[in-house]
Design a protein around this motif. Structure first.
Motif, PDB file in Angstrom:
ATOM      1  N   PRO A   2       0.819  -1.221   0.000  1.00  0.00           N
ATOM      2  CA  PRO A   2       0.000   0.000   0.000  1.00  0.00           C
ATOM      3  C   PRO A   2       0.854   1.273   0.000  1.00  0.00           C
ATOM      4  O   PRO A   2       1.912   1.310   0.616  1.00  0.00           O
ATOM      5  N   TYR A   4       0.987   5.491   0.681  1.00  0.00           N
ATOM      6  CA  TYR A   4       0.356   6.553   1.477  1.00  0.00           C
ATOM      7  C   TYR A   4       0.972   7.893   1.141  1.00  0.00           C
ATOM      8  O   TYR A   4       2.173   7.987   0.878  1.00  0.00           O
ATOM      9  N   ASP A  92       1.115  -1.635   6.169  1.00  0.00           N
ATOM     10  CA  ASP A  92      -0.258  -1.372   6.602  1.00  0.00           C
ATOM     11  C   ASP A  92      -0.288  -0.019   7.304  1.00  0.00           C
ATOM     12  O   ASP A  92       0.743   0.650   7.413  1.00  0.00           O
ATOM     13  N   LEU A  93      -1.466   0.351   7.797  1.00  0.00           N
ATOM     14  CA  LEU A  93      -1.604   1.672   8.412  1.00  0.00           C
ATOM     15  C   LEU A  93      -0.743   1.801   9.662  1.00  0.00           C
ATOM     16  O   LEU A  93      -0.210   2.877   9.931  1.00  0.00           O
ATOM     17  N   ASP A  94      -0.599   0.739  10.441  1.00  0.00           N
ATOM     18  CA  ASP A  94       0.223   0.838  11.646  1.00  0.00           C
ATOM     19  C   ASP A  94       1.647   1.261  11.297  1.00  0.00           C
ATOM     20  O   ASP A  94       2.229   2.117  11.958  1.00  0.00           O
ATOM     21  N   LEU A  97       1.633   4.900  10.117  1.00  0.00           N
ATOM     22  CA  LEU A  97       1.467   5.855  11.224  1.00  0.00           C
ATOM     23  C   LEU A  97       2.767   6.007  12.008  1.00  0.00           C
ATOM     24  O   LEU A  97       3.123   7.109  12.431  1.00  0.00           O
ATOM     25  N   PRO A 115      -4.295   7.117   2.459  1.00  0.00           N
ATOM     26  CA  PRO A 115      -3.955   6.014   1.553  1.00  0.00           C
ATOM     27  C   PRO A 115      -4.243   6.383   0.090  1.00  0.00           C
ATOM     28  O   PRO A 115      -5.169   7.141  -0.184  1.00  0.00           O
TER      29      PRO A 115
END
Lengths: 128, 412
Positions: A2, A4, A92-94, A97, A115
């Motif tokens: 992914p 971002y 992933d988002l974790d 972040l 994203p």
């Protein structure tokens, strides 16, 4: 993996040292951000990153009519504007972040994490 | 169609299996929408078939198999997924999930995903109640007094964000789990308080939410048995809920702790809560971690529920526990409660002086004015007390609380 967009927000009006309290603080932040970018590259997260000239240098364009319309200034007139950004890849988002937190610390700004579309989400969009 | 045993078996399976089914499907297919819909369809099929064909010998297994088939059928129909992606999703996979965190239960992954800090608090609450609690959207909407469409949209948006932003479906790493656990506990406690305090609307108690919060608390306790704050939150909820029957009078008025009929308290819940508090005290005494906020609040409630009358309450212990709590959370509300305990020990004068210190910070909080009114009443300062009751009544959102405060004011 992914992707971002990490956008850095800060005051629209830049002071003498680009919003930093002093020349030393500005240089230190540049150095920290450079080191952070090196880390991103080393760990395979880096896609693109750069800082932007102040928002007053922006021109807004609407090309939907017969003649394109040009307006001096940013699209949104707000006190806070985007000052720079990263495009990163993260599992992933974790992870995104955690990287955003480190980037925010390095550049001394608040970071928005958003994203990008994925192949699957575009396909879902094209479904009737 | 109305075979009562089949109906009962379905209701029972729904309570026991729903969370596990959604969680297992979410892990296998990596899609919360699909997991929720497939689990729902499996129960709809059971409603049609069990009364006619009989209850299967292993209801949970039957439901899981049926839900998995429904999910695979749906993936086949969805053309936006590439053939490769479809094949990958449909691969027969009965292997347990790869170990990624301290505990490998699918439901635990689901809890951490639903309570992810990147989601708004309202979204965390709604998702947790829907996906883990199995409450329907209309039920959740009613419980939080919002339109069904609003609640449905809230849940849909949260699921869309989880998908689009790639919020991971896993138990956080050992170094992150404490911080993340705090957000999970906060969600469960908010659900409990929403049911217990019912700050808006006419129902003093919304039983569904308190029961649901306790159910989630028990589940979390099963999944993380050695986490002190998990035990603390469950004990706190049990000891609070045990007093539910005594808390509102037959005329719908709030009954304060010192005036409650203690024979109405639920002894089983109290025993369970006390056992948890004792377990934590032993662990802390044996050199375990010092108690966190929920353990301290549970211990305070245990002191209250241990006393056979209001007069027997060990206020010095309660004050000592509040002293510890203030160190963890020095917010004005915690210090107000400490001041109320102090008033019980040192008398209303000292208590009032302490309470007055929060006059500015808590001016908009009804409990501050109610506490002040009570202390002024005990000091015989009637007109000031009356004015404080007036403020408390104006600020209180709950009708039972208003009724109690009004009676108190009119008795002056």
């Amino acid at each position: 993996m992914p992707r971002y967009l990490l956008s850095v927000f800060g005051p629209a009006e830049h002071t003498e040292f680009s919003g930093y309290p002093s020349r030393e603080a500005m240089l230190q932040s540049f150095a920290d951000t450079g080191a952070f970018n090196d880390d991103l590259q080393r760990n395979g997260h880096f896609v693109f990153a750069d800082g932007l000239e102040p928002a007053v240098t922006a021109t807004t364009v609407d090309g939907q009519g017969d003649q394109p319309a040009f307006t001096d200034g940013p699209y949104l007139e707000t006190k806070e504007q985007i000052g720079g950004f990263w495009v990163i890849e993260a599992a992933d988002l974790d992870e995104a972040l955690a990287l955003a937190a480190a980037g925010s610390k390095a550049c001394r700004g608040t970071v928005e994490v958003r994203p990008f579309h994925t192949e699957e989400s575009i396909k879902a969009l094209l479904e009737p | 169609m109305t075979d009562p045993s089949a109906q009962e078996a379905i209701a029972c399976a729904y309570r026991q299996e729903w969370a596990q089914m959604v969680a297992g499907l979410a892990r296998r297919f990596g899609d919360l929408d699909l997991a929720e819909d497939a689990a729902g369809e499996a129960f709809a099929t059971a409603v049609q078939r069990w009364p006619r064909e009989g209850i299967p010998p292993n209801p949970g297994g039957w439901l899981t198999t049926t839900a998995t088939r429904k999910a695979i059928d749906r993936i086949r129909r969805e053309s936006q997924r590439s053939a490769k992606h479809q094949a990958a999703m449909m691969l027969y996979d009965d292997a347990p999930a790869e170990p990624t965190g301290p505990v490998e239960d699918d439901r635990l992954r689901l809890i951490f995903t639903c309570c992810h800090p990147a989601l708004a608090m309202q979204a965390r609450v709604a998702l947790t109640l829907r996906l883990l609690g199995g409450l329907t959207v209309p039920q959740i909407a009613r419980a939080f007094l919002v339109q069904e469409t609003t609640m449905a949209q809230r849940i849909t948006r949260a699921k869309a964000k989880i998908k689009a932003a790639h919020i991971p479906y896993r138990v956080p790493s050992a170094e992150d789990i404490r911080k993340r656990l705090d957000t999970v506990l906060a969600v469960i406690y908010l659900v409990f308080n929403e049911g217990y305090l019912a700050s808006e609307g006419e129902d003093m108690l919304r039983v569904d939410l308190t029961e649901e919060a306790i159910r989630l608390g028990r589940l979390l306790r099963t999944l993380l048995p050695s986490e002190g704050e998990v035990a603390g939150l469950l004990a706190l909820m049990l000891l609070t809920d045990a007093r539910r029957q005594a808390r509102v009078s037959s005329s719908g008025e709030l009954v304060t702790l010192d005036e409650q009929d203690r024979s109405l308290w639920d002894r089983d819940l109290i025993a369970e809560g006390h056992a948890l508090v004792r377990e934590r005290l032993r662990t802390v005494a044996a050199g375990g971690e010092p108690p966190g906020r929920y353990q301290l609040l549970a211990a305070i409630n245990a002191v209250h529920t241990y006393a056979s009358t209001g007069g027997d309450t060990d206020w010095s212990q309660i004050l000592a526990l509040y002293d510890q709590l203030v160190l963890l959370d020095p917010s004005p509300i915690v210090r107000l409660n400490r001041a109320i305990a102090l008033a019980e020990l040192d008398g209303p004068e000292g208590g009032l002086a302490e309470v007055e210190r929060f006059a500015q910070a808590l001016d908009g909080y009804h409990a501050f004015h109610a506490a002040r009114a009570d202390l002024l009443r005990r000091l015989g300062r009637s007109s000031e007390s009356q004015a404080a009751y007036d403020r408390a009544i104006a600020l209180a959102g709950n009708p039972a609380e208003r009724a109690y405060l009004t009676r108190r004011r009119d008795q002056l």
